[in-house]
Scaffold this motif. Structure first.
Motif, PDB file in Angstrom:
ATOM      1  N   VAL A 129      -1.050  -5.890  -2.444  1.00 15.93           N
ATOM      2  CA  VAL A 129      -2.122  -6.176  -3.361  1.00 15.93           C
ATOM      3  C   VAL A 129      -1.482  -6.501  -4.893  1.00 15.93           C
ATOM      4  CG1 VAL A 129      -3.749  -4.551  -2.414  1.00 15.93           C
ATOM      5  CG2 VAL A 129      -2.304  -3.794  -4.023  1.00 15.93           C
ATOM      6  N   ASP A 130      -1.942  -7.389  -5.593  1.00 14.37           N
ATOM      7  CA  ASP A 130      -1.612  -7.812  -6.944  1.00 14.37           C
ATOM      8  C   ASP A 130      -2.782  -7.919  -7.959  1.00 14.37           C
ATOM      9  OD1 ASP A 130      -2.893  -9.896  -5.953  1.00 14.37           O
ATOM     10  OD2 ASP A 130      -1.099 -11.195  -5.916  1.00 14.37           O
ATOM     11  N   HIS A 131      -4.131  -7.313  -7.520  1.00 14.69           N
ATOM     12  CA  HIS A 131      -5.045  -7.253  -8.725  1.00 14.69           C
ATOM     13  C   HIS A 131      -5.747  -6.009  -8.515  1.00 14.69           C
ATOM     14  CE1 HIS A 131      -9.420  -8.905  -9.557  1.00 14.69           C
ATOM     15  NE2 HIS A 131      -8.599  -9.073 -10.648  1.00 14.69           N
ATOM     16  N   TYR A 132      -5.893  -5.178  -9.792  1.00 14.81           N
ATOM     17  CA  TYR A 132      -6.289  -4.019  -9.776  1.00 14.81           C
ATOM     18  C   TYR A 132      -7.522  -3.865 -10.722  1.00 14.81           C
ATOM     19  CZ  TYR A 132      -1.594  -3.896  -8.098  1.00 14.81           C
ATOM     20  OH  TYR A 132      -0.291  -4.298  -7.600  1.00 14.81           O
ATOM     21  N   VAL A 133      -8.627  -3.148 -10.205  1.00 17.58           N
ATOM     22  CA  VAL A 133      -9.680  -3.345 -11.007  1.00 17.58           C
ATOM     23  C   VAL A 133     -10.586  -1.971 -10.717  1.00 17.58           C
ATOM     24  CG1 VAL A 133     -10.107  -5.792 -10.658  1.00 17.58           C
ATOM     25  CG2 VAL A 133     -11.127  -4.089  -9.016  1.00 17.58           C
ATOM     26  N   VAL A 134     -11.403  -1.692 -11.698  1.00 21.22           N
ATOM     27  CA  VAL A 134     -12.360  -0.397 -11.604  1.00 21.22           C
ATOM     28  C   VAL A 134     -13.583  -0.765 -11.597  1.00 21.22           C
ATOM     29  CG1 VAL A 134     -10.613   1.003 -12.835  1.00 21.22           C
ATOM     30  CG2 VAL A 134     -12.446  -0.104 -14.260  1.00 21.22           C
ATOM     31  N   ASP A 135     -13.976  -2.124 -11.753  1.00 24.29           N
ATOM     32  CA  ASP A 135     -15.141  -2.799 -11.853  1.00 24.29           C
ATOM     33  C   ASP A 135     -15.607  -3.426 -10.724  1.00 24.29           C
ATOM     34  OD1 ASP A 135     -17.632  -4.216 -12.259  1.00 24.29           O
ATOM     35  OD2 ASP A 135     -17.230  -4.432 -14.462  1.00 24.29           O
ATOM     36  N   GLY A 136     -16.462  -2.906  -9.784  1.00 27.13           N
ATOM     37  CA  GLY A 136     -16.781  -3.775  -8.651  1.00 27.13           C
ATOM     38  C   GLY A 136     -17.181  -5.082  -8.810  1.00 27.13           C
ATOM     39  N   ARG A 137     -17.644  -5.382  -9.909  1.00 23.54           N
ATOM     40  CA  ARG A 137     -18.082  -7.059 -10.253  1.00 23.54           C
ATOM     41  C   ARG A 137     -16.876  -7.839 -10.256  1.00 23.54           C
ATOM     42  NH1 ARG A 137     -21.843  -5.565 -15.184  1.00 23.54           N
ATOM     43  NH2 ARG A 137     -20.016  -4.312 -15.590  1.00 23.54           N
ATOM     44  N   LEU A 138     -15.531  -7.023 -10.569  1.00 22.95           N
ATOM     45  CA  LEU A 138     -14.461  -7.920 -10.901  1.00 22.95           C
ATOM     46  C   LEU A 138     -13.534  -8.150  -9.463  1.00 22.95           C
ATOM     47  CD1 LEU A 138     -13.485  -6.548 -14.280  1.00 22.95           C
ATOM     48  CD2 LEU A 138     -14.721  -8.665 -13.888  1.00 22.95           C
ATOM     49  N   VAL A 139     -13.835  -7.531  -8.446  1.00 20.91           N
ATOM     50  CA  VAL A 139     -13.160  -7.389  -7.361  1.00 20.91           C
ATOM     51  C   VAL A 139     -13.254  -8.792  -6.650  1.00 20.91           C
ATOM     52  CG1 VAL A 139     -12.968  -6.663  -4.933  1.00 20.91           C
ATOM     53  CG2 VAL A 139     -13.687  -5.152  -6.699  1.00 20.91           C
ATOM     54  N   SER A 140     -11.934  -9.022  -6.313  1.00 23.76           N
ATOM     55  CA  SER A 140     -11.706 -10.498  -5.741  1.00 23.76           C
ATOM     56  C   SER A 140     -10.678 -10.421  -4.249  1.00 23.76           C
ATOM     57  CB  SER A 140     -11.059 -11.677  -6.446  1.00 23.76           C
ATOM     58  OG  SER A 140      -9.854 -11.012  -6.743  1.00 23.76           O
ATOM     59  N   THR A 141     -10.627 -11.307  -3.357  1.00 20.41           N
ATOM     60  CA  THR A 141      -9.857 -11.060  -2.339  1.00 20.41           C
ATOM     61  C   THR A 141      -8.453 -10.560  -2.696  1.00 20.41           C
ATOM     62  OG1 THR A 141     -11.106 -12.896  -1.220  1.00 20.41           O
ATOM     63  CG2 THR A 141      -8.717 -12.334  -0.155  1.00 20.41           C
ATOM     64  N   ALA A 194     -12.052  -6.719  -1.261  1.00 17.36           N
ATOM     65  CA  ALA A 194     -10.856  -5.668  -1.877  1.00 17.36           C
ATOM     66  C   ALA A 194     -10.079  -5.298  -0.506  1.00 17.36           C
ATOM     67  CB  ALA A 194     -11.602  -4.466  -2.265  1.00 17.36           C
ATOM     68  N   SER A 195      -8.919  -5.066  -0.544  1.00 19.62           N
ATOM     69  CA  SER A 195      -8.089  -4.558   0.463  1.00 19.62           C
ATOM     70  C   SER A 195      -7.846  -3.241   0.461  1.00 19.62           C
ATOM     71  CB  SER A 195      -6.339  -5.185   0.125  1.00 19.62           C
ATOM     72  OG  SER A 195      -6.447  -6.676   0.278  1.00 19.62           O
ATOM     73  N   VAL A 196      -8.196  -2.514  -0.654  1.00 18.93           N
ATOM     74  CA  VAL A 196      -8.071  -1.063  -0.748  1.00 18.93           C
ATOM     75  C   VAL A 196      -8.925  -0.364  -1.669  1.00 18.93           C
ATOM     76  CG1 VAL A 196      -5.998  -1.119  -2.129  1.00 18.93           C
ATOM     77  CG2 VAL A 196      -6.391   0.810  -0.666  1.00 18.93           C
ATOM     78  N   GLY A 197      -9.497   0.374  -1.271  1.00 21.23           N
ATOM     79  CA  GLY A 197     -10.030   1.620  -2.350  1.00 21.23           C
ATOM     80  C   GLY A 197      -9.422   2.881  -2.597  1.00 21.23           C
ATOM     81  N   ILE A 198      -9.371   3.136  -3.900  1.00 20.73           N
ATOM     82  CA  ILE A 198      -8.403   4.358  -4.389  1.00 20.73           C
ATOM     83  C   ILE A 198      -9.855   5.374  -4.404  1.00 20.73           C
ATOM     84  CG2 ILE A 198      -7.194   5.507  -5.942  1.00 20.73           C
ATOM     85  CD1 ILE A 198      -6.707   1.832  -5.171  1.00 20.73           C
ATOM     86  N   LEU A 214      -1.211  -2.366 -17.757  1.00 18.40           N
ATOM     87  CA  LEU A 214       0.031  -2.401 -17.317  1.00 18.40           C
ATOM     88  C   LEU A 214       0.026  -3.060 -15.666  1.00 18.40           C
ATOM     89  CD1 LEU A 214       1.073   1.303 -18.166  1.00 18.40           C
ATOM     90  CD2 LEU A 214       2.047  -0.609 -19.305  1.00 18.40           C
ATOM     91  N   LEU A 215      -1.027  -2.539 -15.142  1.00 18.79           N
ATOM     92  CA  LEU A 215      -1.260  -3.030 -13.812  1.00 18.79           C
ATOM     93  C   LEU A 215      -1.351  -4.799 -13.639  1.00 18.79           C
ATOM     94  CD1 LEU A 215      -3.375  -0.191 -12.199  1.00 18.79           C
ATOM     95  CD2 LEU A 215      -0.970  -1.027 -11.732  1.00 18.79           C
ATOM     96  N   ALA A 216      -1.778  -5.289 -14.767  1.00 22.31           N
ATOM     97  CA  ALA A 216      -1.863  -6.674 -14.847  1.00 22.31           C
ATOM     98  C   ALA A 216      -0.667  -7.591 -15.383  1.00 22.31           C
ATOM     99  CB  ALA A 216      -3.061  -7.090 -15.737  1.00 22.31           C
ATOM    100  N   MET A 217       0.416  -6.726 -15.648  1.00 21.13           N
ATOM    101  CA  MET A 217       1.685  -7.156 -16.335  1.00 21.13           C
ATOM    102  C   MET A 217       2.489  -8.135 -15.457  1.00 21.13           C
ATOM    103  SD  MET A 217       4.493  -5.065 -18.205  1.00 21.13           S
ATOM    104  CE  MET A 217       6.000  -5.512 -18.890  1.00 21.13           C
ATOM    105  N   LEU A 234       0.722  -1.082   0.009  1.00 18.71           N
ATOM    106  CA  LEU A 234      -0.259   0.037  -0.073  1.00 18.71           C
ATOM    107  C   LEU A 234       0.773   1.186   0.106  1.00 18.71           C
ATOM    108  CD1 LEU A 234      -2.949  -0.766   2.285  1.00 18.71           C
ATOM    109  CD2 LEU A 234      -2.738  -1.294  -0.040  1.00 18.71           C
ATOM    110  N   ALA A 235       2.267   1.146   0.776  1.00 17.06           N
ATOM    111  CA  ALA A 235       2.923   2.111   0.605  1.00 17.06           C
ATOM    112  C   ALA A 235       3.258   2.698  -1.007  1.00 17.06           C
ATOM    113  CB  ALA A 235       4.224   1.882   1.415  1.00 17.06           C
ATOM    114  N   GLN A 236       3.625   1.618  -1.672  1.00 17.95           N
ATOM    115  CA  GLN A 236       4.290   1.676  -3.196  1.00 17.95           C
ATOM    116  C   GLN A 236       2.888   2.156  -3.831  1.00 17.95           C
ATOM    117  OE1 GLN A 236       5.578  -2.452  -3.298  1.00 17.95           O
ATOM    118  NE2 GLN A 236       7.534  -1.534  -4.208  1.00 17.95           N
ATOM    119  N   LEU A 237       1.823   1.727  -3.497  1.00 16.65           N
ATOM    120  CA  LEU A 237       0.687   1.997  -4.480  1.00 16.65           C
ATOM    121  C   LEU A 237       0.479   3.502  -4.101  1.00 16.65           C
ATOM    122  CD1 LEU A 237      -1.609   1.145  -6.419  1.00 16.65           C
ATOM    123  CD2 LEU A 237      -2.965   0.347  -4.496  1.00 16.65           C
ATOM    124  N   THR A 238       0.488   3.865  -2.973  1.00  7.15           N
ATOM    125  CA  THR A 238       0.047   5.256  -2.532  1.00  7.15           C
ATOM    126  C   THR A 238       1.289   6.065  -3.469  1.00  7.15           C
ATOM    127  OG1 THR A 238      -0.666   4.529  -0.272  1.00  7.15           O
ATOM    128  CG2 THR A 238      -0.076   6.798  -0.601  1.00  7.15           C
TER     129      THR A 238
END
Length: 465
Positions: free
Chosen positions: A26-38, A64-68, A152-155, A6-10
Motif C-alpha cells: 500500500v502507498d496511500h494512508y487515510v482516516v477519512d473514508g471519502r478519501l479512500v482510493s484503490t 481500500a486494500s486494508v483496514g486497520i 509522515l505517511l505521505a512523505m 502489509l507485513a511492514q505495516l502490521t
C-alpha cells in the motif's frame, strides 16, 4: 509516499494481520473514508462524532486494500480484503508515523511549534529550502495527533528535508508529537495568551510548548527567539547547539529594521554575521517579518544557505485567512486574517492596519477570540480599546465577546459600531455599510467562521498583486 507491504505495516502499527497477503503493498494512508482510493490503507478511528469502523464497507467499495481496525466486523459485513487488528486505532496511527520516521533515515527533520505564526513560518521554511532541496512539509493544518502521522505517511521517498508543524491544546501533546518526529532541528516561534481555557497561566503554555526543546536530542539544534522571554527560558531545556534570532544584539540572525504595512507587504533588514539582507515580503505585518527571520534561522540550523532561500520567501503569498489581500469594488481593500485570532495576534495586525496608508476608513471586522478562559472579557475589552487607539473608524463585531470589544471601542472613540450574533448575519449585511476606499481587516477565531464574511465580500474580487 512510503510503499509498505502489509507485513511492514502490521509491524509498524504493532498489530496482527487477520487476513490478507503479507506481501500486498500500500502507498496511500487515510482516516477519512471519502478519501479512500484503490490500494489505500484505511485507519478506522473512533472519534467523538463518528466511528471509522462504520465506514469499512465504504472503504472496501472505494478500493481500500486494508483496514486497520480495533475489532473484527461481524460476519457478512463488508470490509477491505485485508484487516490488521490493533489495540487502539489512534495509537496505531501514531506508531505508524514514528515507524516511517525511523524508515526515512536519510532525510533531515525540522519540527516547529508556537502560539502564533507556525503555519506561515512553516511555509517560509519549506519554500526557502525548496530552492535547493526536495522538501516535504505539513499540508494545511495537519499538525495534531492525527495530522502529523498522516503527514509522515505521505512523505515521498526522495524527500531530503521534512518540515513538520506541531500543535497542541494541552500538556503532553507536543511531547508526544516530538517523540514521533524526533527532529534534527526544533523551533518554538513564540509563547502567547492562547488556549488559556486549558492552562492556568502563560508559564503553563510555555512549559507545554517547551516540551519540544526538552525532547530534542543533544546533537539536534534548537532555534531560539531571543525576544520572547518564555522561549528563551524553555530553550534551556535543550543542552545541544542552538541558533538564535530576534532584535537582540547577540542574536545569530538579527532583525534590524521593519517597515510595516499590509500593501505590498512588510520590508525588513537583517544581519547574519557580516552579511546583511533586505527582504520585501508579500505578507504584511511585523509578525510576518519576525516569521521570516525565524524561518531563515531555522534554515541556518538545518545547515543550509539562507541567502539562497530569500528569493522564495520574498515571493511567498499569504495563505487563505492568514493576511491575504483582496481588491474589492470601489477601490476597497480587504485583508483576510480570518483563520484564527488571539490577543497578541490581533494587536499586531491592528498596528499594521494603522501603518498601512489608505484614502478611506480603517474598518475592523472582529470575531470572538476563543479559549481565553477567565481572562476572556478583560482581553476583549482591551482589544476594543486598542482598536480605537489605532484609528479604527468602523468596527463590526461578530459574537458575544466581540460585542464586549465593540462597546469598549465605542467608549474609546470609535464612531460606528455594528454587532452581529454570528458570521452568517454579518456576511449578509456588512456590504451596505462599506464606503469607497475602505481598508477592511477581518480577524477572529476559527470557530466564529469569519471566512463566510470574507467569501461574501470577495465573491467578485481579485487578489491584490
Amino acid at each position: 509516499m512510503p510503499r509498505l507491504s502489509l507485513a511492514q505495516l502490521t509491524e509498524a502499527v504493532n498489530g496482527s494481520l487477520h487476513r490478507g497477503d503479507p506481501a500486498t503493498r500500500v502507498d496511500h494512508y487515510v482516516v477519512d473514508g471519502r478519501l479512500v482510493s484503490t490500494g489505500s490503507a484505511f485507519f478506522a478511528l473512533r472519534g467523538e462524532r463518528a466511528d471509522g469502523h462504520a465506514f469499512l464497507g465504504q472503504a472496501a467499495s472505494a478500493g481500500a486494500s486494508v483496514g486497520i481496525v480495533e475489532g473484527l466486523p461481524a460476519d457478512g459485513e463488508p470490509a477491505p480484503a485485508a484487516l490488521i487488528v490493533v489495540d487502539d486505532g489512534r495509537a496505531a496511527l501514531a506508531r505508524a508515523g514514528a515507524w516511517i520516521r525511523r524508515y526515512m533515515q536519510k532525510a533531515r527533520w525540522i519540527a516547529l511549534t508556537g502560539s502564533s505564526g507556525k503555519t506561515t513560518t512553516k511555509e517560509m521554511i519549506g519554500a526557502g529550502l525548496a530552492a535547493r532541496r526536495r522538501v516535504h512539509r505539513t499540508p494545511g493544518n495537519f499538525n495534531n495527533e492525527i495530522g502529523v502521522p498522516l503527514t509522515l505517511l505521505a512523505m515521498p521517498d526522495e524527500t531530503e528535508i521534512a518540515v513538520l508543524e506541531l500543535a497542541m491544546r494541552g500538556p503532553g501533546q507536543i511531547a508526544e508529537l516530538t517523540r514521533m518526529v524526533d527532529p534534527d532541528v526544533g523551533l518554538v516561534t513564540n509563547v502567547r495568551a492562547v488556549h488559556l481555557a486549558y492552562f492556568d497561566s502563560l508559564d503553563g503554555i510555555a512549559a507545554a510548548k517547551g516540551e519540544l526543546y526538552a525532547l530534542l536530542r543533544e546533537d539536534a539544534v534548537s532555534v531560539v527567539n531571543l525576544d520572547d522571554p518564555h522561549t528563551r527560558l524553555q530553550a534551556t531545556r535543550h543542552a545541544g547547539p542552538r541558533v538564535t534570532f530576534g532584535r537582540q544584539m547577540g542574536a545569530d540572525l538579527r532583525l534590524e529594521q521593519v517597515e510595516d504595512g499590509f500593501l505590498p507587504g512588510a520590508t525588513l533588514t537583517l544581519a547574519h554575521g557580516d552579511r546583511h539582507w533586505r527582504l520585501g515580503l508579500r505578507i504584511g505585518g511585523v509578525h510576518a517579518a519576525v516569521d521570516a527571520v525565524s524561518a531563515l534561522a531555522t534554515i541556518v540550523a538545518a545547515g543550509e544557505d539562507p541567502e539562497s532561500a530569500i528569493p522564495a520567501i520574498e515571493q511567498l503569498e499569504a495563505g487563505p485567512g492568514r493576511g491575504r489581500a483582496h481588491q474589492l469594488a470601489d477601490d476597497r481593500v480587504l485583508i483576510d486574517d480570518s483563520y484564527n485570532s488571539s490577543p497578541a495576534a490581533l494587536a499586531s495586525v491592528l498596528d499594521t492596519l494603522r501603518a498601512t496608508p489608505t484614502r478611506g476608513r480603517r474598518v475592523l471586522v472582529m470575531g470572538d477570540m476563543l479559549e481565553l478562559g477567565q481572562m476572556e472579557l478583560a482581553l476583549h475589552r482591551e482589544a476594543g480599546r486598542r482598536a480605537a487607539t489605532v484609528g479604527v473608524q468602523m468596527l463590526v463585531a461578530v459574537g458575544p465577546l466581540a460585542r464586549e470589544a465593540a462597546e469598549s471601542a465605542r467608549r474609546s472613540g470609535t464612531q460606528e459600531i455594528h454587532c452581529y450574533p454570528n458570521a452568517d448575519e454579518a456576511a449578509g449585511s456588512i456590504a451596505e455599510y462599506l464606503r469607497p476606499n475602505d481598508l477592511i481587516l477581518v480577524k477572529g477565531s476559527r470557530g466564529i467562521q469569519l471566512d463566510r464574511v470574507v467569501r461574501a465580500l470577495t465573491s467578485t474580487a481579485d487578489e491584490v498583486a
